[in-house]
Design an enzyme around this catalytic site. Structure first.
Site, PDB file in Angstrom:
ATOM      1  N   SER A 132       0.821  -1.208   0.000  1.00 39.05           N
ATOM      2  CA  SER A 132       0.000   0.000   0.000  1.00 39.05           C
ATOM      3  C   SER A 132       0.854   1.256   0.000  1.00 39.05           C
ATOM      4  CB  SER A 132      -0.939  -0.010   1.205  1.00 39.05           C
ATOM      5  OG  SER A 132      -0.315  -0.554   2.328  1.00 39.05           O
ATOM      6  N   GLU A 165      -5.451   0.126  -7.657  1.00 38.54           N
ATOM      7  CA  GLU A 165      -4.388   0.981  -8.198  1.00 38.54           C
ATOM      8  C   GLU A 165      -3.356   0.101  -8.904  1.00 38.54           C
ATOM      9  OE1 GLU A 165      -3.852   4.804  -5.327  1.00 38.54           O
ATOM     10  OE2 GLU A 165      -3.344   2.908  -4.398  1.00 38.54           O
ATOM     11  N   ASN A 203      -3.728   6.205  -0.640  1.00 36.47           N
ATOM     12  CA  ASN A 203      -3.167   6.334   0.712  1.00 36.47           C
ATOM     13  C   ASN A 203      -2.422   7.646   0.925  1.00 36.47           C
ATOM     14  OD1 ASN A 203      -4.262   4.032   1.710  1.00 36.47           O
ATOM     15  ND2 ASN A 203      -2.533   2.741   1.129  1.00 36.47           N
TER      16      ASN A 203
HETATM   17  N1  CAA Z   1     -17.143  -9.204   1.646  1.00 35.61           N
HETATM   18  C1  CAA Z   1     -18.214  -9.133   0.866  1.00 35.61           C
HETATM   19  N2  CAA Z   1     -19.186  -8.196   1.014  1.00 35.61           N
HETATM   20  C2  CAA Z   1     -19.054  -7.335   2.048  1.00 35.61           C
HETATM   21  C3  CAA Z   1     -17.945  -7.368   2.920  1.00 35.61           C
HETATM   22  C4  CAA Z   1     -16.961  -8.339   2.684  1.00 35.61           C
HETATM   23  N3  CAA Z   1     -15.861  -8.425   3.447  1.00 35.61           N
HETATM   24  N4  CAA Z   1     -18.099  -6.378   3.834  1.00 35.61           N
HETATM   25  C5  CAA Z   1     -19.240  -5.759   3.542  1.00 35.61           C
HETATM   26  N5  CAA Z   1     -19.814  -6.329   2.451  1.00 35.61           N
HETATM   27  C6  CAA Z   1     -21.010  -5.884   1.747  1.00 35.61           C
HETATM   28  C7  CAA Z   1     -22.274  -6.160   2.474  1.00 35.61           C
HETATM   29  O1  CAA Z   1     -22.759  -7.441   2.133  1.00 35.61           O
HETATM   30  C8  CAA Z   1     -23.177  -5.057   1.999  1.00 35.61           C
HETATM   31  O2  CAA Z   1     -23.740  -5.400   0.735  1.00 35.61           O
HETATM   32  P1  CAA Z   1     -25.111  -4.696   0.205  1.00 35.61           P
HETATM   33  O3  CAA Z   1     -24.722  -3.298  -0.146  1.00 35.61           O
HETATM   34  O4  CAA Z   1     -25.464  -5.517  -0.965  1.00 35.61           O
HETATM   35  O5  CAA Z   1     -26.070  -4.764   1.325  1.00 35.61           O
HETATM   36  C9  CAA Z   1     -22.242  -3.893   1.787  1.00 35.61           C
HETATM   37  O6  CAA Z   1     -20.932  -4.457   1.657  1.00 35.61           O
HETATM   38  C10 CAA Z   1     -22.290  -2.956   2.942  1.00 35.61           C
HETATM   39  O7  CAA Z   1     -21.992  -3.691   4.121  1.00 35.61           O
HETATM   40  P2  CAA Z   1     -22.746  -3.525   5.503  1.00 35.61           P
HETATM   41  O8  CAA Z   1     -24.166  -3.153   5.293  1.00 35.61           O
HETATM   42  O9  CAA Z   1     -22.445  -4.709   6.361  1.00 35.61           O
HETATM   43  O10 CAA Z   1     -21.958  -2.379   6.233  1.00 35.61           O
HETATM   44  P3  CAA Z   1     -21.767  -0.881   5.824  1.00 35.61           P
HETATM   45  O11 CAA Z   1     -22.903  -0.324   5.065  1.00 35.61           O
HETATM   46  O12 CAA Z   1     -21.339  -0.247   7.082  1.00 35.61           O
HETATM   47  O13 CAA Z   1     -20.512  -0.914   4.812  1.00 35.61           O
HETATM   48  C11 CAA Z   1     -18.223  -0.885   4.291  1.00 35.61           C
HETATM   49  C12 CAA Z   1     -19.317  -1.507   5.153  1.00 35.61           C
HETATM   50  C13 CAA Z   1     -18.406  -1.285   2.855  1.00 35.61           C
HETATM   51  C14 CAA Z   1     -16.902  -1.432   4.820  1.00 35.61           C
HETATM   52  C15 CAA Z   1     -18.310   0.688   4.414  1.00 35.61           C
HETATM   53  O14 CAA Z   1     -18.336   1.063   5.758  1.00 35.61           O
HETATM   54  C16 CAA Z   1     -17.184   1.401   3.728  1.00 35.61           C
HETATM   55  O15 CAA Z   1     -17.171   1.597   2.517  1.00 35.61           O
HETATM   56  N6  CAA Z   1     -16.170   1.839   4.516  1.00 35.61           N
HETATM   57  C17 CAA Z   1     -15.003   2.516   3.990  1.00 35.61           C
HETATM   58  C18 CAA Z   1     -14.037   1.488   3.495  1.00 35.61           C
HETATM   59  C19 CAA Z   1     -12.795   2.136   2.958  1.00 35.61           C
HETATM   60  O16 CAA Z   1     -12.586   3.340   2.980  1.00 35.61           O
HETATM   61  N7  CAA Z   1     -11.899   1.265   2.466  1.00 35.61           N
HETATM   62  C20 CAA Z   1     -10.631   1.703   1.971  1.00 35.61           C
HETATM   63  C21 CAA Z   1      -9.644   1.549   3.072  1.00 35.61           C
HETATM   64  S1  CAA Z   1      -8.069   2.080   2.557  1.00 35.61           S
HETATM   65  C22 CAA Z   1      -7.413   0.753   1.832  1.00 35.61           C
HETATM   66  O17 CAA Z   1      -7.923  -0.329   1.795  1.00 35.61           O
HETATM   67  C23 CAA Z   1      -6.086   1.001   1.251  1.00 35.61           C
HETATM   68  C24 CAA Z   1      -4.978   0.631   2.117  1.00 35.61           C
HETATM   69  O18 CAA Z   1      -3.950   0.241   1.578  1.00 35.61           O
HETATM   70  C25 CAA Z   1      -4.962   0.850   3.577  1.00 35.61           C
END
Ligand code: CAA
Length: 304
Positions: A132, A165, A203
């Protein structure tokens, strides 16, 4: 909302059929999940069989959730699960066309992996790293094939986040770029190309925001709840920055801030001392049950 995942036509896959994934943590298991659903045969490798068993459980649960929400069919899930094999030995990667390294965000760990991995691979196999933040050119130089080495950075949770990315090192050739881009598209991801600069695009922007949220807590500007509520309701972020830090893993957040701080030599990237303390305490977020929230009960509880 993510588009429905469908099994891809094999002709769309260039010549990549078998993908090795190294590291069965949250990123490696997510990558194995989306790659197997895209029709690739997967060899998921980790040093711990226990971690591999846990990863299979996680993938199964996440695919079950997708079936329940009608994103994939039960047949897609069952076929994808049979395409994932696990192992603790790199010799099972001898037929892999592409290996995606998704181990801990630690340059020495990654170097050691590439040293052992390269002799186990076919000479024409490609290597991608899910780092990352670390320089692709520097990681590539530790392999026997810098021209077949590239950055392929997925976002967490991999099955949900649409972006990947793609980062070329100075030596990466065009065939490697094209092949890896096709794989990203076959996985239903939208690629964004980043130059090989510390922490790339997402990031470079996201982690200073997360670090600033930790400074806001450290300086007593607001509580965990106030900070996360502010950014959720005031900026429409899906999770607050402290919940996001716990979700990414505080060790990973710190590692990325250190790469930014050292790589760009600018004090504005200084990791917050509170982040350093939490990592020193082993409070790494969700994966250890405690970070800015305590995850041991039914609902996360703010710790400050
Ligand atoms: N696998 C499959 N599906 C998943 C899942 C997983 N691990 N986690 C969540 N989902 C799905 C759920 O089934 C749900 O599907 P529907 O829309 O069809 O209902 C959807 O995702 C939303 O999940 P939830 O309703 O349980 O929970 P939520 O609405 O709170 O969403 C989230 C959870 C998608 C994680 C949301 O909170 C989100 O987008 N958060 C931000 C995540 C983010 O910013 N990620 C980037 C991080 S930085 C990175 O990754 C880079 C790095 O190098 C550090």
């Amino acid at each position: 909302m993510n588009a429905p995942v469908t099994i891809k036509d094999e002709t769309a896959m260039v010549d990549i059929r078998e993908i090795g994934v190294i590291g069965a943590g949250q990123m490696g298991s997510g990558i194995a999940h989306v790659a197997s659903l895209a029709g690739y045969s997967i060899k998921l490798i980790d040093i711990s069989q226990d971690q591999l068993d846990k990863a299979i459980g996680t993938i199964q649960r996440n695919m079950d959730r997708q079936v329940k929400r009608e994103k994939i069919s039960a047949d897609d899930r069952d076929a994808a699960m049979t395409r994932i094999e696990t192992g603790i030995d790199y010799s099972s990667l001898k037929d892999a066309d592409l290996v995606i390294e998704a181990a801990t965000e630690n340059e020495n760990v990654k170097r050691q992996i590439f040293e052992t991995l390269c002799p186990a691979l076919r000479a024409d196999a490609l290597i991608a790293t899910n780092t990352s933040s670390i320089s692709i050119t520097r990681l590539a130089s530790t392999t026997d094939r810098p021209h077949k080495f590239i950055g392929l950075h997925f976002m967490n949770p991999v099955p949900v986040m649409e972006l990947v990315e793609i980062i070329r090192g100075i030596a990466t050739d065009v065939q490697t770029f094209d092949a890896v881009k096709s794989v990203a598209l076959a996985m239903d991801k939208t690629p964004a190309v980043s130059e090989d600069c510390p922490a790339f695009i997402v990031n470079r922007i996201l982690l200073p925001m997360v670090n600033e949220a930790i400074y806001t807590l450290y300086e007593g500007v607001g509580s965990v709840e106030a900070i996360d509520t502010s950014m959720k309701l005031g900026a429409h972020h899906p999770m607050g920055p402290l919940a996001l830090a716990d979700f990414i893993g505080l060790d990973t957040c710190l590692a990325i801030m250190q790469v930014l701080y050292e790589g760009l030599a600018d004090t504005k990237y200084r990791p917050c001392p509170l982040l350093v303390k939490y990592v020193e305490a082993g409070w790494l977020g969700r994966k250890t049950g405690r970070g800015f929230y305590d995850y041991t009960g039914d609902e996360p509880v703010p710790t400050r």
